[in-house]
Design an enzyme around this catalytic site. Structure first.
Site, PDB file in Angstrom:
ATOM      1  N   HIS A  11      41.967  32.597  48.329  1.00  0.00           N
ATOM      2  CA  HIS A  11      41.959  33.088  47.268  1.00  0.00           C
ATOM      3  C   HIS A  11      42.405  34.063  47.338  1.00  0.00           C
ATOM      4  O   HIS A  11      41.895  35.010  48.593  1.00  0.00           O
ATOM      5  CB  HIS A  11      40.378  32.870  45.931  1.00  0.00           C
ATOM      6  CG  HIS A  11      38.997  33.826  46.419  1.00  0.00           C
ATOM      7  ND1 HIS A  11      39.308  34.943  46.709  1.00  0.00           N
ATOM      8  CD2 HIS A  11      38.328  33.536  47.092  1.00  0.00           C
ATOM      9  CE1 HIS A  11      37.931  35.035  47.243  1.00  0.00           C
ATOM     10  NE2 HIS A  11      37.553  34.197  47.526  1.00  0.00           N
ATOM     11  N   LYS A  36      47.155  35.571  38.712  1.00  0.00           N
ATOM     12  CA  LYS A  36      46.120  36.422  38.967  1.00  0.00           C
ATOM     13  C   LYS A  36      45.306  35.492  39.753  1.00  0.00           C
ATOM     14  O   LYS A  36      44.916  34.010  40.208  1.00  0.00           O
ATOM     15  CB  LYS A  36      44.506  36.212  37.918  1.00  0.00           C
ATOM     16  CG  LYS A  36      43.635  37.131  38.245  1.00  0.00           C
ATOM     17  CD  LYS A  36      43.004  37.241  36.391  1.00  0.00           C
ATOM     18  CE  LYS A  36      41.712  38.729  37.206  1.00  0.00           C
ATOM     19  NZ  LYS A  36      41.414  39.328  36.064  1.00  0.00           N
ATOM     20  N   ARG A 523      29.520  52.698  36.710  1.00  0.00           N
ATOM     21  CA  ARG A 523      29.803  52.678  38.350  1.00  0.00           C
ATOM     22  C   ARG A 523      31.119  53.373  38.284  1.00  0.00           C
ATOM     23  O   ARG A 523      32.591  53.209  38.210  1.00  0.00           O
ATOM     24  CB  ARG A 523      30.572  51.149  37.972  1.00  0.00           C
ATOM     25  CG  ARG A 523      31.766  50.920  39.248  1.00  0.00           C
ATOM     26  CD  ARG A 523      32.265  49.437  39.336  1.00  0.00           C
ATOM     27  NE  ARG A 523      33.400  49.330  38.462  1.00  0.00           N
ATOM     28  CZ  ARG A 523      33.991  48.547  37.816  1.00  0.00           C
ATOM     29  NH1 ARG A 523      32.816  46.875  38.181  1.00  0.00           N
ATOM     30  NH2 ARG A 523      35.132  48.424  36.970  1.00  0.00           N
ATOM     31  N   SER A 555      40.968  49.165  34.411  1.00  0.00           N
ATOM     32  CA  SER A 555      42.152  48.423  34.997  1.00  0.00           C
ATOM     33  C   SER A 555      42.980  48.193  33.736  1.00  0.00           C
ATOM     34  O   SER A 555      43.026  48.031  32.423  1.00  0.00           O
ATOM     35  CB  SER A 555      41.766  47.256  35.516  1.00  0.00           C
ATOM     36  OG  SER A 555      41.507  45.941  35.298  1.00  0.00           O
TER      37      SER A 555
END
Length: 593
Positions: A11, A36, A523, A555
């Protein structure tokens, strides 16, 4: 000397190019193919790397693959034989995949790039991970820990890096895997494996770790940090479609249905879910149970990592730690490692998973095989493709898009910061795109973190994703300690890459409701003027206007899509979402209201 590192066929395929030991370019294939987690041969990423370096394939001195396919194939065959006949379907699928392409990597590379076979090299999976962490760290000497799903046989390894060498002294082998343990719970909680692990991490704070004792039935951890799984609860080693057994379900109950709405008393019930169902109370109780499961596997994962790191410190006496592998992307665990182990500094590069092993493979060849001294430190993530002002202008003109061009940088930043203060949400597209899964100010959606409503707005009307998903704060590095529980942020690299979760300080939680998670953490990403000058200045401008030098950052993509790469990707995402404005270089596109 030109060395190309490659990872693919599991992946997150990727390519990375070194010139004389310095990283020139690195990118994941998904950013170009728009698939993706694209795992195929990274032809587009390779072409980008070569173009960025202004060389041709014939100019490559070495091409290095991140693992050893025949050793990995041996593990798959051996495991299938030991678990037959239950493994017949898995065996058939493996034969189809491996005999067609995965086993013949050398021939594929030779065919695609016309490289002499003697110039094609192979690293080991976990050595590539280790190299991707230590050999681009600022440390001359450090302990090294890699933890992921599985490589050839290893699922975790540890050792010490010194100078341009890494000595791996211990490893844990398949089927015993911390990464796969977490992935099993990812599947149980209704998410896609190798995609939804961060969703489990985001869900965990909405629950309580009530079932740690049950999770601990699945794994036995020793004082030296080694562990073994109770394999009768798992089926990933012999099944291609099911990760856990009926015994696992007897312990934890039926799995959560994929794509089902998640809501608890603490998360609330978003209006876009529609009218509340007649069995709302029952569903809320179910969701709270699954959140408790998420909290429990998260805590157990953290505790195992802490034990592994503490044992490694006892063995090596090192003050610094380098980490890689997919589990190193667990930013909650990383925050605890910094606070609760004797290690004083931690380095994790931004693409810690399999894609990052492409960089590691190239570094392994340059330093460990060729004996070259180290020159490179990865202090930022801007290793992708950049689009010039001219190319952006020509694209927008071709699309007949009405834009405003602002040539003065001060005026551009003033305009964007002012729009954010007014409650608008912007797509921010600048410079070379990021290496790794985090948007760090080159391909970001940005908003005002002081507005509590921004969390639901961005999640539901722009990103079209689960309402419990948290957002990151981008904060000026020299102001971070005012808002977040992180001493001397300038000393730490993971917070540059959004790889630490830390507590939001009590006085800051009311100021930053949109980025403060339900458990009071965030985060964070610290932003430096030397590596992200324009983004730094934007946050600075916003801070001067509001007193809060922090932006909400997520994002620039829609749910299920890779982060945008090109102006075309950005414009499409802009029109298909609730974004208010799009900033492409020094061009601003706004929606008619």
């Amino acid at each position: 000397m030109n060395i190309l590192g490659l990872s693919c066929f599991y992946h997150d395929a990727a390519a990375a190019l070194l010139q004389d030991g310095m990283l020139i370019a690195a990118a994941e294939e998904e950013r170009f193919s728009r698939l993706k987690h694209d795992s195929g041969y990274p032809a587009h990423a390779i072409r980008f790397c070569l173009d960025q370096a202004k060389i041709q394939a014939r100019d490559l001195d070495y091409v290095v693959f991140y693992e050893k396919p025949f050793v990995k194939f041996e593990r798959i065959l051996t495991t299938a034989l030991h678990t037959a006949p239950r493994s017949l379907n898995l065996f058939a699928r493996a034969m189809k995949n491996w005999l067609v392409d995965r086993l013949w990597i050398k021939g594929l590379i030779q065919r695609e790039l016309a490289v002499d076979p003697g110039r094609i090299l192979f690293s080991e999976h976990h050595l590539s991970h280790a190299a991707s962490a230590f050999l681009c760290s600022p440390f001359e000497e450090a302990a090294v820990l890699t933890v992921d799903g599985v490589g050839e046989w290893a699922t975790a390894s540890s050792g010490v890096g010194r100078g341009n060498e890494i000595g791996i002294s211990k490893e844990i082998r398949f089927p015993h895997s911390l990464g796969l343990l977490y992935s099993v719970f990812t599947a149980f909680l209704g998410f896609e494996v190798n995609e939804g692990e961060y969703k489990v991490m985001g869900m965990a704070p909405y629950g309580r770790p009530r079932y740690v004792d049950k999770v601990q039935k699945l794994v036995r951890v020793e004082n030296d940090g080694s562990f073994r799984l109770a394999m009768d609860y798992f089926s990933y080693h012999y099944s291609a479609t099911q990760a856990f057994t009926s015994k696992f379900e007897q312990l934890f109950g039926p799995p959560r249905q994929p794509e089902s709405y998640f809501f608890t008393a603490s998360s609330g019930y978003p209006s876009y879910f529609g009218a509340k169902p007649s069995n709302y109370d029952e569903l809320e109780k179910q969701n709270e149970y699954y959140a408790d499961i998420a909290a429990s596997i998260q805590v157990v994962t953290e505790e195992i990592l802490l034990k592994m790191a503490n044992a490694l410190h006892r063995e090596t006496g090192q003050r610094r730690l380098c980490m890689a592998g997919g589990v190193a992307l667990n930013s909650v665990a990383n925050g605890r490692l910094l606070k609760e182990t004797p290690f004083e500094e931690i380095y994790i590069q931004p693409a810690a998973g399999d894609s990052g092993a492409a960089v590691g493979a190239a570094l392994y060849a340059y330093h460990m095989l060729l004996g070259q001294p180290r020159r490179f430190v990865m202090g930022h993530a801007s290793w992708g493709k950049e689009f010039s002002a001219g190319s952006i202008h020509d694209f927008l003109a071709l699309e007949n898009v009405r834009v405003q061009e602002i040539g003065d940088e001060d005026k551009l930043l003033e305009r964007v910061a002012g729009a954010l203060c007014e409650g608008k949400v912007a797509g921010w597209f600048q410079g070379r795109f990021e290496w790794g899964p985090r948007a760090l100010g080159q391909r970001s959606i940005i908003a005002d973190p002081r507005r509590a409503e921004m969390k639901d707005l961005v999640n539901t009307k722009i990103k079209f994703r689960e309402p419990y998903r948290p957002f990151a704060p981008s904060v000026l590095e020299n102001r971070a300690a005012e808002f977040f529980d992180l001493d001397s942020p300038e000393r730490h690299y993971p917070n540059r890459f959004m790889l630490y979760v830390v507590d939001v300080k009590d006085g800051a939680k009311e100021k930053l409701p949109a980025i403060t998670h339900v458990d009071g953490s965030a985060r964070l990403q610290t932003v430096r003027s030397d590596t992200s000058p324009l983004y730094y200045r934007l946050i600075e401008e916003f801070g001067q206007a509001t007193g809060v030098p922090v932006l909400l950052n997520t994002s620039f993509n829609l749910r299920g899509e890779p982060i945008v790469t090109s102006p075309a990707d950005a414009l499409k995402t802009f029109y298909n979402s609730g974004l208010d404005l799009l900033v492409l270089g020094n061009f601003i596109v706004a929606k008619d209201r």
